[in-house]
Design a protein around this motif. Structure first.
Motif, PDB file in Angstrom:
ATOM      1  N   ALA A 162      95.212  15.081  51.481  1.00 38.09           N
ATOM      2  CA  ALA A 162      94.013  15.917  51.524  1.00 38.09           C
ATOM      3  C   ALA A 162      93.060  15.563  50.391  1.00 38.09           C
ATOM      4  O   ALA A 162      91.834  15.526  50.570  1.00 38.09           O
ATOM      5  CB  ALA A 162      94.402  17.396  51.456  1.00 38.09           C
ATOM      6  N   ALA A 163      93.608  15.288  49.218  1.00 45.90           N
ATOM      7  CA  ALA A 163      92.755  14.900  48.089  1.00 45.90           C
ATOM      8  C   ALA A 163      92.024  13.597  48.383  1.00 45.90           C
ATOM      9  O   ALA A 163      90.821  13.460  48.109  1.00 45.90           O
ATOM     10  CB  ALA A 163      93.603  14.770  46.826  1.00 45.90           C
ATOM     11  N   ALA A 164      92.732  12.636  48.974  1.00 45.90           N
ATOM     12  CA  ALA A 164      92.107  11.354  49.308  1.00 45.90           C
ATOM     13  C   ALA A 164      91.029  11.534  50.370  1.00 45.90           C
ATOM     14  O   ALA A 164      89.951  10.922  50.297  1.00 45.90           O
ATOM     15  CB  ALA A 164      93.175  10.367  49.788  1.00 45.90           C
ATOM     16  N   LEU A 165      91.290  12.376  51.357  1.00 46.46           N
ATOM     17  CA  LEU A 165      90.298  12.621  52.406  1.00 46.46           C
ATOM     18  C   LEU A 165      89.080  13.356  51.857  1.00 46.46           C
ATOM     19  O   LEU A 165      87.939  13.074  52.247  1.00 46.46           O
ATOM     20  CB  LEU A 165      90.926  13.431  53.538  1.00 46.46           C
ATOM     21  CG  LEU A 165      92.060  12.741  54.312  1.00 46.46           C
ATOM     22  CD1 LEU A 165      92.701  13.710  55.295  1.00 46.46           C
ATOM     23  CD2 LEU A 165      91.553  11.508  55.048  1.00 46.46           C
ATOM     24  N   GLY A 166      89.320  14.298  50.951  1.00 49.79           N
ATOM     25  CA  GLY A 166      88.211  15.005  50.336  1.00 49.79           C
ATOM     26  C   GLY A 166      87.299  14.067  49.563  1.00 49.79           C
ATOM     27  O   GLY A 166      86.059  14.205  49.604  1.00 49.79           O
ATOM     28  N   GLN A 167      87.883  13.105  48.882  1.00 49.05           N
ATOM     29  CA  GLN A 167      87.087  12.134  48.128  1.00 49.05           C
ATOM     30  C   GLN A 167      86.242  11.262  49.045  1.00 49.05           C
ATOM     31  O   GLN A 167      85.195  10.758  48.647  1.00 49.05           O
ATOM     32  CB  GLN A 167      88.010  11.257  47.278  1.00 49.05           C
ATOM     33  CG  GLN A 167      88.667  12.007  46.132  1.00 49.05           C
ATOM     34  CD  GLN A 167      89.700  11.154  45.402  1.00 49.05           C
ATOM     35  OE1 GLN A 167      89.981  10.018  45.796  1.00 49.05           O
ATOM     36  NE2 GLN A 167      90.279  11.707  44.340  1.00 49.05           N
ATOM     37  N   ARG A 168      86.677  11.118  50.281  1.00 48.16           N
ATOM     38  CA  ARG A 168      85.936  10.312  51.250  1.00 48.16           C
ATOM     39  C   ARG A 168      84.947  11.151  52.054  1.00 48.16           C
ATOM     40  O   ARG A 168      84.337  10.669  53.000  1.00 48.16           O
ATOM     41  CB  ARG A 168      86.907   9.593  52.193  1.00 48.16           C
ATOM     42  CG  ARG A 168      87.827   8.600  51.480  1.00 48.16           C
ATOM     43  CD  ARG A 168      88.709   7.870  52.486  1.00 48.16           C
ATOM     44  NE  ARG A 168      87.924   7.008  53.368  1.00 48.16           N
ATOM     45  CZ  ARG A 168      87.580   5.755  53.103  1.00 48.16           C
ATOM     46  NH1 ARG A 168      87.941   5.205  51.949  1.00 48.16           N
ATOM     47  NH2 ARG A 168      86.870   5.046  53.965  1.00 48.16           N
ATOM     48  N   GLY A 169      84.824  12.429  51.720  1.00 47.49           N
ATOM     49  CA  GLY A 169      83.813  13.265  52.346  1.00 47.49           C
ATOM     50  C   GLY A 169      84.227  13.980  53.610  1.00 47.49           C
ATOM     51  O   GLY A 169      83.361  14.521  54.328  1.00 47.49           O
ATOM     52  N   VAL A 170      85.519  14.019  53.917  1.00 50.30           N
ATOM     53  CA  VAL A 170      85.981  14.775  55.083  1.00 50.30           C
ATOM     54  C   VAL A 170      85.730  16.265  54.834  1.00 50.30           C
ATOM     55  O   VAL A 170      86.100  16.800  53.787  1.00 50.30           O
ATOM     56  CB  VAL A 170      87.470  14.515  55.366  1.00 50.30           C
ATOM     57  CG1 VAL A 170      87.969  15.388  56.501  1.00 50.30           C
ATOM     58  CG2 VAL A 170      87.684  13.034  55.696  1.00 50.30           C
ATOM     59  N   THR A 171      85.094  16.931  55.773  1.00 48.70           N
ATOM     60  CA  THR A 171      84.672  18.318  55.561  1.00 48.70           C
ATOM     61  C   THR A 171      85.853  19.250  55.329  1.00 48.70           C
ATOM     62  O   THR A 171      85.855  20.062  54.395  1.00 48.70           O
ATOM     63  CB  THR A 171      83.871  18.820  56.776  1.00 48.70           C
ATOM     64  OG1 THR A 171      82.796  17.922  57.042  1.00 48.70           O
ATOM     65  CG2 THR A 171      83.311  20.218  56.513  1.00 48.70           C
ATOM     66  N   TYR A 172      86.853  19.147  56.182  1.00 47.06           N
ATOM     67  CA  TYR A 172      88.069  19.960  56.046  1.00 47.06           C
ATOM     68  C   TYR A 172      89.246  18.999  55.865  1.00 47.06           C
ATOM     69  O   TYR A 172      89.879  18.594  56.846  1.00 47.06           O
ATOM     70  CB  TYR A 172      88.323  20.803  57.297  1.00 47.06           C
ATOM     71  CG  TYR A 172      87.343  21.917  57.553  1.00 47.06           C
ATOM     72  CD1 TYR A 172      87.590  23.215  57.119  1.00 47.06           C
ATOM     73  CD2 TYR A 172      86.173  21.676  58.280  1.00 47.06           C
ATOM     74  CE1 TYR A 172      86.694  24.243  57.392  1.00 47.06           C
ATOM     75  CE2 TYR A 172      85.276  22.697  58.556  1.00 47.06           C
ATOM     76  CZ  TYR A 172      85.545  23.976  58.105  1.00 47.06           C
ATOM     77  OH  TYR A 172      84.665  25.003  58.377  1.00 47.06           O
ATOM     78  N   PRO A 173      89.575  18.626  54.642  1.00 46.85           N
ATOM     79  CA  PRO A 173      90.738  17.744  54.471  1.00 46.85           C
ATOM     80  C   PRO A 173      91.994  18.332  55.114  1.00 46.85           C
ATOM     81  O   PRO A 173      92.728  17.637  55.808  1.00 46.85           O
ATOM     82  CB  PRO A 173      90.865  17.649  52.955  1.00 46.85           C
ATOM     83  CG  PRO A 173      89.461  17.842  52.453  1.00 46.85           C
ATOM     84  CD  PRO A 173      88.875  18.876  53.368  1.00 46.85           C
ATOM     85  N   PHE A 174      92.239  19.624  54.877  1.00 48.46           N
ATOM     86  CA  PHE A 174      93.291  20.351  55.603  1.00 48.46           C
ATOM     87  C   PHE A 174      92.706  21.687  56.036  1.00 48.46           C
ATOM     88  O   PHE A 174      92.350  22.524  55.208  1.00 48.46           O
ATOM     89  CB  PHE A 174      94.542  20.598  54.754  1.00 48.46           C
ATOM     90  CG  PHE A 174      95.713  21.060  55.595  1.00 48.46           C
ATOM     91  CD1 PHE A 174      96.713  20.177  55.941  1.00 48.46           C
ATOM     92  CD2 PHE A 174      95.788  22.357  56.076  1.00 48.46           C
ATOM     93  CE1 PHE A 174      97.772  20.580  56.749  1.00 48.46           C
ATOM     94  CE2 PHE A 174      96.830  22.770  56.888  1.00 48.46           C
ATOM     95  CZ  PHE A 174      97.834  21.878  57.221  1.00 48.46           C
TER      96      PHE A 174
END
Length: 406
Positions: A162-174
C-alpha cells in the motif's frame, strides 16, 4: 411484485390442490436480470412434474424483503416459503419447520457441512442455505506490475504494498470500507486474519478480545494513520463505493466477492485474487456469507414444502442460480460439478475457500442487533482519535445486552 401476500390455508396432507406462497429476494440490478426470471422457470418445471401443487411467487428488493416478510408474519399471514437473509428469529418463535421435517435425508445430507451448521439453532437445522459467497483479497494486477509488486501474503505485505502504491499516486492503496453498508463483513475478515472473530468456541460473543483489539490497533497504526486507505474515512466508505472505485482502476487492494470479479474484468481492470492475508501468512479461513430459505408452519403444507425443496436443491437448479449472479452453490454435489467444469474456472478459488469459511453467528437471534452495533460503531475505532479497545468494548456490551434479551 411488491404487493403483500396473504397466506394460503388448508391442505395439510400430501393430496389435493395446494398453492404454496413463496416470497423471495431479488438479486438482480434491474428488469433484465431480475430473480423473477429464475423463479418463473423453476416453478414451471416444478408444477409440470408435481401435479396438484402450484407455487405463487412474489419477489421483493433486498431493501424491502425482510420488512415485508416480518409484516406478513405479524399479521398472521406468513408465506409458506421465505427466501431472506436470516431465519433465527422465526425459528426461535416456533414458526418454522425443521429441515428434517421437510426435505429428504439425501437433500439435507448434501448441504455443505459448514452451511448446515450455520443454518442451525441450538443444534437443529431450520435455515436451508440458498446461496453463498466467500471473500478473497482482490488486487489490481496492472498497478501491482507497474510498481514491481507481488501479491501480498501477510499484513506487513499489505502495508508495504500500500505504501508503494500510494507513492505512485494510487487513490486508494487499500480500500477499507467500514461504513454502515457492510462493516460487519470487512471487520470480520480482518478479525479472522488476526486469530479472532465475533464469537468464541462456546458460542459467546468475544468482540473485544485481545486478538480483536490487536487487529484494529494494527489497522489504525499501519494503514489508516499512514494515509494508505484513500481520501474517504473508512467509517464513511461503503462497500459499493469501494467496489466502484476498484472497477474504475482507483484502488490497489480490497476485499471482494465473486460479483466484483466479473464487473472489474468487464471494465478492463485486470484482477488478481489471493486468500485474505493474516498476521504471518495467508489466513486460516475466509469469511463466508449465506442467504436462507425456510418453510413456515402456519399453513400446514409440510409435505408439499418438502417436495418443492427437494426439487429446488437439485444440482441444475442450484447451479443455475449461482451462475446467474456469480455466487456459490450450497451443496456438495453442485460444488463438485462446478469444480469439474472449466466454464466456472473463475469461481474455483472462491469454491476452494467455502468449506473452511467462517460464517456470521446466524443461529443467534441477537446477531441482528449485534451486527447493527458493528455497522454503526466499528469505523470509529480507526478514526484519528479513536480507541480500538473502547469502540470494540462498546460493541461487546451492546452484543452482550442483546444476547441477554434473547
Amino acid at each position: 411484485m411488491t404487493a403483500t401476500l396473504a397466506g394460503c390455508g388448508g391442505g395439510t396432507g400430501g393430496t389435493g390442490e395446494v398453492t404454496l406462497k413463496l416470497v423471495a429476494a431479488d438479486y438482480g440490478t434491474g428488469p433484465a436480470n431480475t430473480s423473477r426470471k429464475y423463479w418463473d422457470g423453476l416453478v414451471k418445471g416444478f408444477e409440470a412434474s408435481h401435479p396438484g401443487i402450484k407455487v405463487d411467487v412474489t419477489v421483493h428488493s433486498w431493501k424491502d424483503i425482510d420488512r415485508e416478510v416480518a409484516a406478513m408474519v405479524k399479521k398472521g399471514q406468513a408465506p409458506d416459503i421465505a427466501q431472506i437473509g436470516s431465519y433465527a428469529d422465526y425459528a426461535k418463535a416456533g414458526k418454522l419447520y425443521r429441515a428434517d421435517q421437510m426435505v429428504s435425508i439425501r437433500t439435507q445430507a448434501n448441504f455443505l457441512p459448514s452451511l448446515a451448521e450455520a443454518g442451525s439453532l441450538n443444534g437443529t437445522q431450520y435455515g436451508l442455505p440458498f446461496v453463498a459467497s466467500t471473500r478473497l483479497l482482490f488486487y489490481n494486477k496492472k498497478v501491482f506490475a507497474q510498481a514491481g509488486l507481488d501479491a501480498p501474503r501477510t499484513w506487513n505485505d499489505i502495508r508495504d504494498d500500500a505504501a508503494a502504491l500510494g507513492q505512485r499516486g494510487v487513490t486508494y492503496p487499500f480500500a477499507l470500507p467500514l461504513g454502515p453498508e457492510e462493516a460487519q463483513a470487512e471487520a470480520m475478515m480482518w478479525l479472522l486474519g488476526g486469530g479472532g472473530g465475533y464469537i468464541d468456541d462456546s458460542g459467546s460473543y468475544e468482540i473485544d478480545s485481545a486478538e480483536n483489539v490487536r487487529t484494529f490497533d494494527w489497522l489504525k497504526t499501519n494503514l489508516v494513520d499512514k494515509g494508505l486507505v484513500g481520501p474517504t474515512a473508512p467509517g464513511k466508505l461503503d462497500r459499493q463505493k469501494a467496489f466502484e472505485a476498484f472497477t474504475d482502476g482507483r484502488v490497489g487492494m480490497l476485499n471482494g466477492h465473486p460479483t466484483l470479479m466479473q464487473e472489474a474484468e468487464r471494465k478492463g481492470v485486470p484482477v488478481g485474487m489471493v486468500p485474505m492475508p493474516g498476521i504471518n501468512g495467508p489466513g486460516r479461513s475466509s469469511l463466508g456469507v449465506a442467504d436462507w430459505i425456510m418453510g413456515f408452519k402456519q399453513n400446514g403444507h409440510r409435505v408439499q414444502l418438502g417436495k418443492f425443496f427437494d426439487y429446488l436443491f437439485t444440482d441444475k437448479n442450484v447451479i443455475d442460480f449461482a451462475d446467474a449472479y456469480d455466487l456459490l452453490p450450497v451443496t456438495d454435489s453442485a460444488s463438485a460439478a462446478m469444480e469439474s467444469d472449466t466454464r466456472y474456472k473463475p469461481l474455483w478459488k472462491f469454491l476452494d475457500a467455502l468449506p473452511d469459511s467462517q460464517f456470521y453467528p446466524y443461529g443467534k437471534t441477537s446477531w441482528a442487533r449485534s451486527s447493527e452495533s458493528i455497522k454503526e460503531n466499528v469505523g470509529k475505532a480507526v478514526e484519528p482519535n479513536g480507541s480500538p479497545a473502547s469502540v470494540l468494548g462498546r460493541i461487546a456490551r451492546d452484543s452482550a445486552a442483546a444476547a441477554r434479551a434473547d
